[in-house]
Write a protein that holds these residues in place. Structure first.
Motif, PDB file in Angstrom:
ATOM      1  N   CYS A  17     -10.123   2.839   8.309  1.00  0.00           N
ATOM      2  CA  CYS A  17      -9.496   1.902  10.160  1.00  0.00           C
ATOM      3  C   CYS A  17      -8.610   2.697  10.163  1.00  0.00           C
ATOM      4  O   CYS A  17      -7.686   3.056   9.625  1.00  0.00           O
ATOM      5  CB  CYS A  17      -9.822   0.738   9.967  1.00  0.00           C
ATOM      6  SG  CYS A  17     -11.774  -0.493   9.045  1.00  0.00           S
ATOM      7  N   ALA A  18      -8.272   2.671  11.385  1.00  0.00           N
ATOM      8  CA  ALA A  18      -7.193   2.939  11.562  1.00  0.00           C
ATOM      9  C   ALA A  18      -7.192   1.826  13.231  1.00  0.00           C
ATOM     10  O   ALA A  18      -7.556   0.844  13.545  1.00  0.00           O
ATOM     11  CB  ALA A  18      -7.531   4.036  12.452  1.00  0.00           C
ATOM     12  N   PRO A  19      -6.022   2.038  13.416  1.00  0.00           N
ATOM     13  CA  PRO A  19      -5.169   1.059  14.247  1.00  0.00           C
ATOM     14  C   PRO A  19      -5.627   1.695  16.038  1.00  0.00           C
ATOM     15  O   PRO A  19      -5.789   2.556  16.255  1.00  0.00           O
ATOM     16  CB  PRO A  19      -3.209   1.157  14.295  1.00  0.00           C
ATOM     17  CG  PRO A  19      -3.255   2.520  13.475  1.00  0.00           C
ATOM     18  CD  PRO A  19      -4.151   3.032  12.747  1.00  0.00           C
ATOM     19  N   ASN A  38       5.918   3.018  17.245  1.00  0.00           N
ATOM     20  CA  ASN A  38       6.443   2.442  15.809  1.00  0.00           C
ATOM     21  C   ASN A  38       5.539   2.010  14.558  1.00  0.00           C
ATOM     22  O   ASN A  38       5.780   1.409  13.296  1.00  0.00           O
ATOM     23  CB  ASN A  38       6.410   0.767  16.521  1.00  0.00           C
ATOM     24  CG  ASN A  38       7.999   0.463  17.358  1.00  0.00           C
ATOM     25  OD1 ASN A  38       8.414   0.449  16.929  1.00  0.00           O
ATOM     26  ND2 ASN A  38       7.812   1.666  19.207  1.00  0.00           N
ATOM     27  N   VAL A  39       3.806   2.195  15.055  1.00  0.00           N
ATOM     28  CA  VAL A  39       3.153   1.720  13.753  1.00  0.00           C
ATOM     29  C   VAL A  39       3.191   2.989  12.774  1.00  0.00           C
ATOM     30  O   VAL A  39       3.116   2.703  11.303  1.00  0.00           O
ATOM     31  CB  VAL A  39       1.964   2.493  15.076  1.00  0.00           C
ATOM     32  CG1 VAL A  39       0.454   2.571  13.627  1.00  0.00           C
ATOM     33  CG2 VAL A  39       1.502   1.543  15.878  1.00  0.00           C
ATOM     34  N   LEU A  42       5.927   2.282  10.830  1.00  0.00           N
ATOM     35  CA  LEU A  42       5.645   1.501   9.501  1.00  0.00           C
ATOM     36  C   LEU A  42       5.182   1.956   8.443  1.00  0.00           C
ATOM     37  O   LEU A  42       4.587   1.024   7.481  1.00  0.00           O
ATOM     38  CB  LEU A  42       4.709   0.049  10.436  1.00  0.00           C
ATOM     39  CG  LEU A  42       5.472  -1.185  10.952  1.00  0.00           C
ATOM     40  CD1 LEU A  42       4.540  -1.871  12.344  1.00  0.00           C
ATOM     41  CD2 LEU A  42       5.919  -2.328  10.323  1.00  0.00           C
ATOM     42  N   ASP A  45       7.615   4.214   6.526  1.00  0.00           N
ATOM     43  CA  ASP A  45       8.208   2.914   5.452  1.00  0.00           C
ATOM     44  C   ASP A  45       7.486   2.098   4.270  1.00  0.00           C
ATOM     45  O   ASP A  45       7.807   1.203   3.631  1.00  0.00           O
ATOM     46  CB  ASP A  45       8.617   1.782   6.231  1.00  0.00           C
ATOM     47  CG  ASP A  45       9.412   2.024   7.446  1.00  0.00           C
ATOM     48  OD1 ASP A  45       9.975   3.810   7.346  1.00  0.00           O
ATOM     49  OD2 ASP A  45       9.829   0.941   8.297  1.00  0.00           O
ATOM     50  N   GLY A  46       6.434   2.700   3.914  1.00  0.00           N
ATOM     51  CA  GLY A  46       5.025   1.884   3.040  1.00  0.00           C
ATOM     52  C   GLY A  46       4.838   0.341   3.534  1.00  0.00           C
ATOM     53  O   GLY A  46       4.410  -0.156   3.188  1.00  0.00           O
ATOM     54  N   ALA A  47       4.578  -0.411   4.711  1.00  0.00           N
ATOM     55  CA  ALA A  47       4.763  -1.792   4.974  1.00  0.00           C
ATOM     56  C   ALA A  47       3.424  -2.238   5.298  1.00  0.00           C
ATOM     57  O   ALA A  47       2.638  -2.910   4.976  1.00  0.00           O
ATOM     58  CB  ALA A  47       5.739  -1.889   6.219  1.00  0.00           C
ATOM     59  N   ILE A  48       2.525  -0.613   5.912  1.00  0.00           N
ATOM     60  CA  ILE A  48       1.438  -0.424   5.958  1.00  0.00           C
ATOM     61  C   ILE A  48       0.413  -0.447   5.033  1.00  0.00           C
ATOM     62  O   ILE A  48       0.835   0.751   4.431  1.00  0.00           O
ATOM     63  CB  ILE A  48       0.729  -0.047   7.428  1.00  0.00           C
ATOM     64  CG1 ILE A  48       1.165  -1.145   8.601  1.00  0.00           C
ATOM     65  CG2 ILE A  48      -0.927  -0.374   7.053  1.00  0.00           C
ATOM     66  CD1 ILE A  48       1.121  -0.680   9.482  1.00  0.00           C
ATOM     67  N   LYS A  49      -0.165  -1.215   4.080  1.00  0.00           N
ATOM     68  CA  LYS A  49      -1.035  -0.599   2.710  1.00  0.00           C
ATOM     69  C   LYS A  49      -1.841  -0.590   3.536  1.00  0.00           C
ATOM     70  O   LYS A  49      -2.429   1.379   2.825  1.00  0.00           O
ATOM     71  CB  LYS A  49      -1.069  -2.352   1.839  1.00  0.00           C
ATOM     72  CG  LYS A  49      -0.128  -2.705   1.633  1.00  0.00           C
ATOM     73  CD  LYS A  49       0.797  -1.791  -0.294  1.00  0.00           C
ATOM     74  CE  LYS A  49       0.031  -1.171  -0.724  1.00  0.00           C
ATOM     75  NZ  LYS A  49       0.919  -0.719  -1.469  1.00  0.00           N
ATOM     76  N   THR A  50      -3.257  -0.623   4.134  1.00  0.00           N
ATOM     77  CA  THR A  50      -4.181   0.193   4.704  1.00  0.00           C
ATOM     78  C   THR A  50      -4.575  -0.380   5.583  1.00  0.00           C
ATOM     79  O   THR A  50      -4.402  -1.717   6.853  1.00  0.00           O
ATOM     80  CB  THR A  50      -5.348  -0.030   3.361  1.00  0.00           C
ATOM     81  OG1 THR A  50      -6.453   0.901   3.868  1.00  0.00           O
ATOM     82  CG2 THR A  50      -5.603  -1.390   3.145  1.00  0.00           C
ATOM     83  N   TYR A  51      -5.320   0.455   7.068  1.00  0.00           N
ATOM     84  CA  TYR A  51      -6.272  -1.184   7.359  1.00  0.00           C
ATOM     85  C   TYR A  51      -8.345  -1.364   7.081  1.00  0.00           C
ATOM     86  O   TYR A  51      -8.847   0.171   7.244  1.00  0.00           O
ATOM     87  CB  TYR A  51      -7.053   0.066   9.002  1.00  0.00           C
ATOM     88  CG  TYR A  51      -5.236   0.396   9.046  1.00  0.00           C
ATOM     89  CD1 TYR A  51      -4.542  -0.456   9.876  1.00  0.00           C
ATOM     90  CD2 TYR A  51      -4.618   1.642   9.222  1.00  0.00           C
ATOM     91  CE1 TYR A  51      -3.313   0.050  10.323  1.00  0.00           C
ATOM     92  CE2 TYR A  51      -2.903   2.307   9.718  1.00  0.00           C
ATOM     93  CZ  TYR A  51      -2.780   1.410  10.527  1.00  0.00           C
ATOM     94  OH  TYR A  51      -0.999   1.512  11.110  1.00  0.00           O
ATOM     95  N   LYS A  52      -8.602  -2.001   7.347  1.00  0.00           N
ATOM     96  CA  LYS A  52      -9.905  -2.132   6.859  1.00  0.00           C
ATOM     97  C   LYS A  52      -9.957  -3.649   7.550  1.00  0.00           C
ATOM     98  O   LYS A  52     -10.038  -3.843   8.351  1.00  0.00           O
ATOM     99  CB  LYS A  52      -9.206  -2.916   5.820  1.00  0.00           C
ATOM    100  CG  LYS A  52      -8.904  -4.363   5.387  1.00  0.00           C
ATOM    101  CD  LYS A  52      -9.355  -5.481   4.201  1.00  0.00           C
ATOM    102  CE  LYS A  52     -10.814  -5.973   3.946  1.00  0.00           C
ATOM    103  NZ  LYS A  52     -10.371  -6.581   3.379  1.00  0.00           N
TER     104      LYS A  52
END
Lengths: 149, 149
Positions: A17-19, A38-39, A42, A45-52
DNA sequence: CGTAAAATTTGAATATTCTTCAATCAAACT
DNA sequence: AGTTTGATTGAAGAATATTCAAATTTTACG
């Protein structure tokens, strides 16, 4: 019919998935390029692990949900993460945490039904290092993964 | 600097994402139109609740994770879902289930730290109908939302 | 079985959305 | 104040999703 559905569920359960940059841009009334920047930050930075995707798990053969409290043998106390990591490899397990209190580990498990759950306990939870387990069975899933059902 | 980051985290935590049709198409070697058709079907069936991001929660002010076991007063036994639904409205709560066994409800809660957690218990968990709670604190989050950390 | 209806698959055209980039602006640090 | 770093932005270009009509497969039912 190629049963593409099941393969998509497996993919979407953890990724692919994607933002939606544009939708967020209009929601918070900022330019898309700003949201994009900004995304990406994130992500890097490794703050987002995945989109699901989050499913109505009853509809996708994962409707039976159990929390399992686990006691480890004293030999495992020095490294409870070893068994926690082993458990994490199974796709039926939604979450694993090492915790404080009377039990060392709590795991959240999703299977199709109670038969599959029983098979899972025999196959996975019965293993060296695990000396006692208690199952808390979900009668009603009200919210999961921050999503109300 | 407009602190767009925090607003994006709030949006991505529960939505504002979309499936990557093309990536899934090449992964399982089927035409994009076929993937598109099957994904739309999952959506219209209601099998997919949302598309969302999973975070490294330590990096986004949600690093303190607690499982809370809740006993209800006998007056609530006829409808445990009432309090479960009330709890589900709080954004700090990741999951809520009505369960079998010695406790009626289990909730998974994420806050920034133990101070925020204490404030949350006072603000939310101390309410009519809840007669006893036990907190199981996560020492190490190994897997969440099907994602290994 | 056989046939009709319904559901699924597909390539190609179209539409939408994301990504890039160079310029501008703001913040932090000496 | 000046310098460096980080954040914001509009507009062009690149990438991806969506639509659609036709072909195919599956299902339902007589």
């Amino acid at each position: 019919m190629k049963n593409i559905r099941q393969r998509l569920i497996a993919l979407l359960k953890t990724g692919f998935c994607a933002p939606k940059i544009g939708a967020m841009a209009s929601r918070i009334k900022e330019p898309a390029a700003t949201i994009h920047y900004n995304v990406k930050k994130l992500e890097s930075d490794g703050a987002i692990k995945t989109y699901k995707a989050v499913f109505d798990y009853k509809q996708v053969e994962m409707g039976f949900c159990t929390f399992v409290l686990i006691n480890l043998s004293p030999t495992e106390y020095s490294n409870p993460e070893k068994i926690a990591n082993e458990l994490a490899t199974f796709q039926e397990i939604e979450s694993v945490d090492v915790i404080t209190g009377d039990w060392e580990i709590i795991a959240k498990i999703r299977t199709k039904d109670i038969e599959e759950y029983y098979a899972f306990t025999k196959r996975v939870l019965s293993r060296p290092g695990v000396v006692k387990i208690r199952s808390l069975n979900s009668l009603k899933q009200v919210k999961t993964e921050f999503i109300s059902l």
